[in-house]
Enzyme design. Sequence first.
Site, PDB file in Angstrom:
ATOM      1  N   SER A 166       0.843  -1.195   0.000  1.00  0.00           N
ATOM      2  CA  SER A 166       0.000   0.000   0.000  1.00  0.00           C
ATOM      3  C   SER A 166       0.874   1.239   0.000  1.00  0.00           C
ATOM      4  CB  SER A 166      -0.892   0.024   1.246  1.00  0.00           C
ATOM      5  OG  SER A 166      -1.515   1.283   1.412  1.00  0.00           O
TER       6      SER A 166
ATOM      7  N   TYR B 277      -1.450  -0.473  10.289  1.00  0.00           N
ATOM      8  CA  TYR B 277      -1.618  -0.922   8.902  1.00  0.00           C
ATOM      9  C   TYR B 277      -0.421  -0.503   8.058  1.00  0.00           C
ATOM     10  CZ  TYR B 277      -3.513  -1.121   4.147  1.00  0.00           C
ATOM     11  OH  TYR B 277      -3.699  -1.369   2.806  1.00  0.00           O
TER      12      TYR B 277
ATOM     13  N   LYS C  34       2.137  -3.182   6.228  1.00  0.00           N
ATOM     14  CA  LYS C  34       2.403  -3.197   4.796  1.00  0.00           C
ATOM     15  C   LYS C  34       3.888  -2.948   4.512  1.00  0.00           C
ATOM     16  CE  LYS C  34      -1.618  -4.066   2.948  1.00  0.00           C
ATOM     17  NZ  LYS C  34      -1.842  -5.397   2.301  1.00  0.00           N
TER      18      LYS C  34
END
Length: 241
Positions: free
Chosen positions: A134, A145, A149
């Site tokens: 991402s 998050y 990633k």
Amino acid sequence: MSRLAVVTGGGTGIGRATAGMLAGEGYDVLIVGRRADVLTDAVKWIGPQATAVPADIADPAQIPQVVAAVGDRPLDVLVNNAGAYVAGQNSTLEQVAAHWQANFESNVLTAVLMTTALLPSLRRPGGRIILTSSIAAQKGGGGPYSAAKAALHGYVLDLATDLGDQGITANVIAPGYVTDSEFFAGRMTPAGHENRVNATLLKQAGTPSDIAEAVRWLTGPGGGYVTGQIINVNGGSVLGR
């Protein structure tokens, strides 16, 4: 015999578009996900070359279901697309731990377990491993998050190094803002959409098919000399990293 691909998180969004693209290229595609009904709908959309494999691949006990579906066929392409932003509370250390653990399991452990389990099946030479990261891994903004990633970037460098002499490539695709997926379900406002579009140089949002086209390149003849790379598909939201 047709070539074989596995796409995790293959029921919606980027995963479904990627599975559809690979089926169009002549692959038999196993689409893996937790929700059997979503996978069934995706199979109808993709066509007869797709097979649903319901499994929660963050659970080691369910990984053998995918391995059994591959069977003794050589695996040409593994697309580790499963992952999500997992919301959580951060008022206590216990909540922080649960929040970070949930994002790690969803985005990192799924890729590691699936890759480890299917590594013996990958075609040598010629196998392709792709991980979906991402833009958040490069610019932050997603807390656990973003960190999860970013962990995929280090992981793919190890994969590429370890597997290069076997003729297997390993790369990350890092999408920017992509619409027509479940990622922002219930969380995206008109202002948020506008801000993300304006952050691109092209002044437009990406689509799942934009990411699928990057997979097409990496899995096709033109991607055979590309390994250990972070491929950004973000409309210019982040430059040259």
